[in-house]
Design a protein around this motif. Structure first.
Motif, PDB file in Angstrom:
ATOM      1  N   GLY A   1       3.737   2.408 -36.376  1.00  0.00           N
ATOM      2  CA  GLY A   1       3.622   3.271 -37.549  1.00  0.00           C
ATOM      3  C   GLY A   1       4.573   4.454 -37.483  1.00  0.00           C
ATOM      4  O   GLY A   1       5.239   4.785 -38.470  1.00  0.00           O
ATOM      5  N   VAL A   2       4.660   5.086 -36.315  1.00  0.00           N
ATOM      6  CA  VAL A   2       5.566   6.234 -36.158  1.00  0.00           C
ATOM      7  C   VAL A   2       7.013   5.783 -36.331  1.00  0.00           C
ATOM      8  O   VAL A   2       7.813   6.457 -36.998  1.00  0.00           O
ATOM      9  CB  VAL A   2       5.350   6.902 -34.778  1.00  0.00           C
ATOM     10  CG1 VAL A   2       6.476   7.849 -34.448  1.00  0.00           C
ATOM     11  CG2 VAL A   2       4.022   7.622 -34.764  1.00  0.00           C
ATOM     12  N   LEU A   3       7.371   4.645 -35.740  1.00  0.00           N
ATOM     13  CA  LEU A   3       8.732   4.133 -35.886  1.00  0.00           C
ATOM     14  C   LEU A   3       9.047   3.796 -37.341  1.00  0.00           C
ATOM     15  O   LEU A   3      10.146   4.074 -37.822  1.00  0.00           O
ATOM     16  CB  LEU A   3       8.935   2.898 -35.003  1.00  0.00           C
ATOM     17  CG  LEU A   3       8.983   3.155 -33.503  1.00  0.00           C
ATOM     18  CD1 LEU A   3       9.037   1.838 -32.743  1.00  0.00           C
ATOM     19  CD2 LEU A   3      10.153   4.037 -33.140  1.00  0.00           C
ATOM     20  N   LEU A   4       8.095   3.209 -38.031  1.00  0.00           N
ATOM     21  CA  LEU A   4       8.308   2.861 -39.435  1.00  0.00           C
ATOM     22  C   LEU A   4       8.493   4.115 -40.289  1.00  0.00           C
ATOM     23  O   LEU A   4       9.412   4.176 -41.118  1.00  0.00           O
ATOM     24  CB  LEU A   4       7.122   2.041 -39.946  1.00  0.00           C
ATOM     25  CG  LEU A   4       7.225   1.488 -41.354  1.00  0.00           C
ATOM     26  CD1 LEU A   4       8.395   0.506 -41.445  1.00  0.00           C
ATOM     27  CD2 LEU A   4       5.930   0.804 -41.749  1.00  0.00           C
TER      28      LEU A   4
ATOM     29  N   HIS B   1      -8.053  -3.298 -24.064  1.00  0.00           N
ATOM     30  CA  HIS B   1      -7.314  -4.038 -25.095  1.00  0.00           C
ATOM     31  C   HIS B   1      -7.324  -3.287 -26.420  1.00  0.00           C
ATOM     32  O   HIS B   1      -6.299  -3.251 -27.125  1.00  0.00           O
ATOM     33  CB  HIS B   1      -7.911  -5.436 -25.265  1.00  0.00           C
ATOM     34  CG  HIS B   1      -7.559  -6.380 -24.169  1.00  0.00           C
ATOM     35  ND1 HIS B   1      -6.881  -7.548 -24.374  1.00  0.00           N
ATOM     36  CD2 HIS B   1      -7.770  -6.321 -22.830  1.00  0.00           C
ATOM     37  CE1 HIS B   1      -6.707  -8.170 -23.229  1.00  0.00           C
ATOM     38  NE2 HIS B   1      -7.247  -7.437 -22.268  1.00  0.00           N
ATOM     39  N   ASN B   2      -8.452  -2.696 -26.759  1.00  0.00           N
ATOM     40  CA  ASN B   2      -8.531  -1.926 -28.009  1.00  0.00           C
ATOM     41  C   ASN B   2      -7.613  -0.706 -27.970  1.00  0.00           C
ATOM     42  O   ASN B   2      -6.929  -0.404 -28.949  1.00  0.00           O
ATOM     43  CB  ASN B   2      -9.974  -1.485 -28.285  1.00  0.00           C
ATOM     44  CG  ASN B   2     -10.844  -2.632 -28.766  1.00  0.00           C
ATOM     45  OD1 ASN B   2     -10.353  -3.631 -29.280  1.00  0.00           O
ATOM     46  ND2 ASN B   2     -12.146  -2.493 -28.579  1.00  0.00           N
ATOM     47  N   VAL B   3      -7.591  -0.002 -26.828  1.00  0.00           N
ATOM     48  CA  VAL B   3      -6.736   1.177 -26.700  1.00  0.00           C
ATOM     49  C   VAL B   3      -5.265   0.764 -26.785  1.00  0.00           C
ATOM     50  O   VAL B   3      -4.465   1.400 -27.478  1.00  0.00           O
ATOM     51  CB  VAL B   3      -7.031   1.925 -25.380  1.00  0.00           C
ATOM     52  CG1 VAL B   3      -5.965   2.960 -25.087  1.00  0.00           C
ATOM     53  CG2 VAL B   3      -8.398   2.584 -25.450  1.00  0.00           C
ATOM     54  N   LEU B   4      -4.899  -0.309 -26.083  1.00  0.00           N
ATOM     55  CA  LEU B   4      -3.511  -0.788 -26.142  1.00  0.00           C
ATOM     56  C   LEU B   4      -3.126  -1.205 -27.558  1.00  0.00           C
ATOM     57  O   LEU B   4      -2.022  -0.915 -28.017  1.00  0.00           O
ATOM     58  CB  LEU B   4      -3.311  -1.952 -25.174  1.00  0.00           C
ATOM     59  CG  LEU B   4      -3.318  -1.590 -23.693  1.00  0.00           C
ATOM     60  CD1 LEU B   4      -3.239  -2.847 -22.841  1.00  0.00           C
ATOM     61  CD2 LEU B   4      -2.185  -0.658 -23.362  1.00  0.00           C
ATOM     62  N   ARG B   5      -4.020  -1.875 -28.242  1.00  0.00           N
ATOM     63  CA  ARG B   5      -3.750  -2.299 -29.616  1.00  0.00           C
ATOM     64  C   ARG B   5      -3.547  -1.092 -30.527  1.00  0.00           C
ATOM     65  O   ARG B   5      -2.601  -1.053 -31.327  1.00  0.00           O
ATOM     66  CB  ARG B   5      -4.907  -3.161 -30.128  1.00  0.00           C
ATOM     67  CG  ARG B   5      -4.639  -3.812 -31.463  1.00  0.00           C
ATOM     68  CD  ARG B   5      -5.781  -4.708 -31.931  1.00  0.00           C
ATOM     69  NE  ARG B   5      -6.171  -5.685 -30.930  1.00  0.00           N
ATOM     70  CZ  ARG B   5      -7.388  -5.762 -30.374  1.00  0.00           C
ATOM     71  NH1 ARG B   5      -8.340  -4.905 -30.724  1.00  0.00           N
ATOM     72  NH2 ARG B   5      -7.668  -6.674 -29.474  1.00  0.00           N
ATOM     73  N   LYS B   6      -4.404  -0.077 -30.365  1.00  0.00           N
ATOM     74  CA  LYS B   6      -4.267   1.126 -31.184  1.00  0.00           C
ATOM     75  C   LYS B   6      -2.962   1.856 -30.886  1.00  0.00           C
ATOM     76  O   LYS B   6      -2.306   2.371 -31.796  1.00  0.00           O
ATOM     77  CB  LYS B   6      -5.457   2.055 -30.969  1.00  0.00           C
ATOM     78  CG  LYS B   6      -6.733   1.542 -31.588  1.00  0.00           C
ATOM     79  CD  LYS B   6      -7.902   2.441 -31.282  1.00  0.00           C
ATOM     80  CE  LYS B   6      -9.200   1.865 -31.836  1.00  0.00           C
ATOM     81  NZ  LYS B   6     -10.355   2.689 -31.497  1.00  0.00           N
TER      82      LYS B   6
END
Length: 84
Positions: A38-41, A26-31
């Motif tokens: 962030g990249v899209l923004l 879950h942590n890896v997916l969230r990151k």
């Protein structure tokens, strides 16, 4: 400790590896999701900035000479007039 607490602790201890694996996943997916957003923004902001920069640049003016086309169409009219 009561028997309920002891039983609960034993269940948690038995499933600890699975629970830790789930938490890590879950942590890896969230990151990954946060990174993707962030990249899209950043990409969207960059694209918008580039569009604004291009809009402010002066545009080149082009002059087109249509005299060759008008001469050609006049010659076609003359030829079609003679054929009739």
């Amino acid at each position: 400790m009561s028997q309920e607490k002891v039983d609960q602790y034993k269940k948690e201890k038995a499933n600890r590896k699975q629970n830790m694996r789930k938490e890590k996943l879950h942590n890896v997916l969230r990151k990954c999701m946060v990174g993707l957003v962030g990249v899209l923004l950043v990409g969207w902001i960059g694209w918008s900035a580039y569009g604004m920069y291009e809009a402010k640049r002066p545009k080149d003016e082009v002059e087109i000479d249509y005299s060759a086309f008008t001469d050609f169409s006049q010659k076609l009219e003359e030829v079609s007039g003679e054929a009739e």
